[in-house]
Design an enzyme around this catalytic site. Structure first.
Site, PDB file in Angstrom:
ATOM      1  N   ASN A  49       0.818  -1.211   0.000  1.00 42.37           N
ATOM      2  CA  ASN A  49       0.000   0.000   0.000  1.00 42.37           C
ATOM      3  C   ASN A  49       0.852   1.262   0.000  1.00 42.37           C
ATOM      4  O   ASN A  49       0.423   2.313  -0.501  1.00 42.37           O
ATOM      5  CB  ASN A  49      -0.935   0.020   1.212  1.00 42.37           C
ATOM      6  CG  ASN A  49      -2.092  -0.946   1.066  1.00 42.37           C
ATOM      7  OD1 ASN A  49      -2.304  -1.508  -0.006  1.00 42.37           O
ATOM      8  ND2 ASN A  49      -2.826  -1.167   2.141  1.00 42.37           N
ATOM      9  N   ASP A 108       2.101   1.274  -9.864  1.00 42.97           N
ATOM     10  CA  ASP A 108       0.801   0.607  -9.854  1.00 42.97           C
ATOM     11  C   ASP A 108       0.935  -0.857 -10.262  1.00 42.97           C
ATOM     12  O   ASP A 108       0.187  -1.719  -9.775  1.00 42.97           O
ATOM     13  CB  ASP A 108      -0.159   1.336 -10.801  1.00 42.97           C
ATOM     14  CG  ASP A 108      -1.591   0.854 -10.652  1.00 42.97           C
ATOM     15  OD1 ASP A 108      -2.022   0.622  -9.511  1.00 42.97           O
ATOM     16  OD2 ASP A 108      -2.275   0.703 -11.679  1.00 42.97           O
ATOM     17  N   ASP A 111       2.812  -2.814  -7.024  1.00 47.82           N
ATOM     18  CA  ASP A 111       2.226  -3.055  -5.703  1.00 47.82           C
ATOM     19  C   ASP A 111       1.646  -4.459  -5.561  1.00 47.82           C
ATOM     20  O   ASP A 111       1.808  -5.116  -4.530  1.00 47.82           O
ATOM     21  CB  ASP A 111       1.190  -1.982  -5.355  1.00 47.82           C
ATOM     22  CG  ASP A 111       0.118  -1.825  -6.431  1.00 47.82           C
ATOM     23  OD1 ASP A 111       0.017  -2.679  -7.325  1.00 47.82           O
ATOM     24  OD2 ASP A 111      -0.612  -0.809  -6.383  1.00 47.82           O
ATOM     25  N   HIS A 130      -7.355   0.074  -6.230  1.00 46.51           N
ATOM     26  CA  HIS A 130      -8.323   0.523  -7.225  1.00 46.51           C
ATOM     27  C   HIS A 130      -8.906   1.885  -6.857  1.00 46.51           C
ATOM     28  O   HIS A 130      -9.247   2.682  -7.749  1.00 46.51           O
ATOM     29  CB  HIS A 130      -9.445  -0.511  -7.363  1.00 46.51           C
ATOM     30  CG  HIS A 130      -9.010  -1.744  -8.093  1.00 46.51           C
ATOM     31  ND1 HIS A 130      -9.893  -2.726  -8.494  1.00 46.51           N
ATOM     32  CD2 HIS A 130      -7.798  -2.154  -8.506  1.00 46.51           C
ATOM     33  CE1 HIS A 130      -9.227  -3.678  -9.119  1.00 46.51           C
ATOM     34  NE2 HIS A 130      -7.949  -3.352  -9.129  1.00 46.51           N
TER      35      HIS A 130
END
Length: 373
Positions: A49, A108, A111, A130
């Site tokens: 995160n 992106d 992760d 998302h």
């Protein structure tokens, strides 16, 4: 878990993500790059995160930089009709924004791989990922418009609407499809891969060649050199039909930014039509009701601006941010209901003020012309 029902609390930990990205660029370049960085550069102590949030912060800072130099889209314009403005946008902001998009895309893609590497994959991590993508949608759209030199006049409002709502609609439709099929299926040409690469390219071109490039006809001229006349006529007819370009077939060439907008409409329409057709065919027409929040947001926004263009022209950033927040609210709610195996309720209380504003504008109770008097 205090915001979830008892059923959702039980179902959420059981959720298993199922997705595929059919993009060849993702398969052969973006995914291997992200995998290499996760395996060789990223420490195992770094939370997935944190990678996601870092990407969003980079995009947000880039957006703020563009906002600082272009508080209004008019200041980013290079149109002849706006040539009375002496303000020159520093070109470096487009280079930084293009690089920010590339970094965001890479992070992106990293992760999820980091989550699998560290064994920390979770439904909440997926929702966070998302959700950040949904937030970034409006950042990307606004900075693309600045790079292309679009500005809020009645002539260009339709183009701006297309640039804002096309990515949002594709994003929402993909989430809606996943809600019913339990699989996120990204096509060969999709937003997270090719879309972000193109967006970064637009910005880098504006930095390298200047925004005036987009008012030229270089892309169309390249088509003319090898395309038959009937194909060019079809392209212009399609342009007039889909985005109402002010051109005469066979006489005026299509400008570069108009080619970008036309490509956006074609790509978004193809993906949206394909996904809606597939879901309705397999799950019934009743599935359409869950599209109502996104349709309401897009249609009401367009009708409000159409009724009184000053609502948008005098409050560009407020309108962008409001639409972005409403979009994030509805798409994350749909994601959450999917991961929790709960029924999604399409009516959103957050849309109620938009309905009220539309009523007030249409009835003439709210109008800038009256306020000016």
């Amino acid at each position: 878990y205090r915001f979830l029902s008892p059923k959702a609390t039980i179902n959420l930990p059981k959720y298993q993500y199922n997705g595929i990205d059919r993009s060849l660029i993702y398969k052969h370049i973006l995914s291997p790059l992200a995998g290499f960085l996760v395996d060789n550069v990223t420490p195992s102590t770094l939370a997935p995160n944190a990678i996601t949030l870092t990407g969003l912060v980079i995009m947000f800072l880039s957006y703020l930089n563009v906002y600082y130099h272009c508080p209004t889209l008019e200041q980013c314009s290079v149109s002849d009709s706006n040539s009375n403005s002496e303000y020159q946008v520093p070109s470096y902001i487009f280079l930084l924004n293009g690089l920010a998009m590339l970094v965001y895309q890479t992070l992106d893609n990293m992760d999820g791989k980091q989550a699998r590497k560290t064994g920390s994959s979770s439904p909440l991590g997926l929702l966070f990922d998302h959700g950040c993508d949904a937030i970034n949608s409006i950042f990307g759209s606004v900075t693309w418009m600045c790079a292309l030199g679009l500005y809020p006049t009645p002539q260009y409002l339709k183009y701006i609407w297309i640039m804002v709502f096309s990515p949002m609609m594709v994003f929402y439709i993909a989430t809606w499809e996943e809600y019913y099929t339990h699989k996120l299926d990204l096509p060969v040409f999709n937003g997270p891969s090719e879309g972000l690469l193109l967006g970064a390219s637009f910005n880098i071109v504006s930095w390298w060649l200047g925004q005036a490039f987009w008012s030229g006809t270089h892309i169309y001229d390249a088509f003319v050199s090898f395309m038959p006349d009937f194909i060019l006529d079809m392209l212009k007819q399609l342009s007039q039909t889909m985005i109402s370009l002010e051109i005469n077939v066979g006489i005026v060439p299509i400008r570069n930014y108009e080619m970008v907008i036309l490509g956006t409409v074609i790509a978004a329409s193809r993906e949206v039509t394909s996904k809606i057709t597939g879901v309705v065919k397999n799950h019934g027409f009743k599935t359409i009701k869950l599209l109502s929040p996104m349709l309401a947001l897009g249609v009401l926004s367009y009708l409000i601006v159409l009724e009184d263009t000053e609502v948008f022209i005098r409050n560009e950033r407020v309108c962008f941010h409001l639409v972005g927040l409403l979009f994030v609210d509805m798409v994350t709610a749909l994601m959450l209901d999917h991961t929790c195996a709960e029924e999604n309720k399409p009516f959103r209380n957050t849309l109620l003020p938009l309905f009220i504003l539309h009523y007030l504008v249409v009835t003439g109770n709210v109008a800038y012309a009256q306020l000016d008097k």
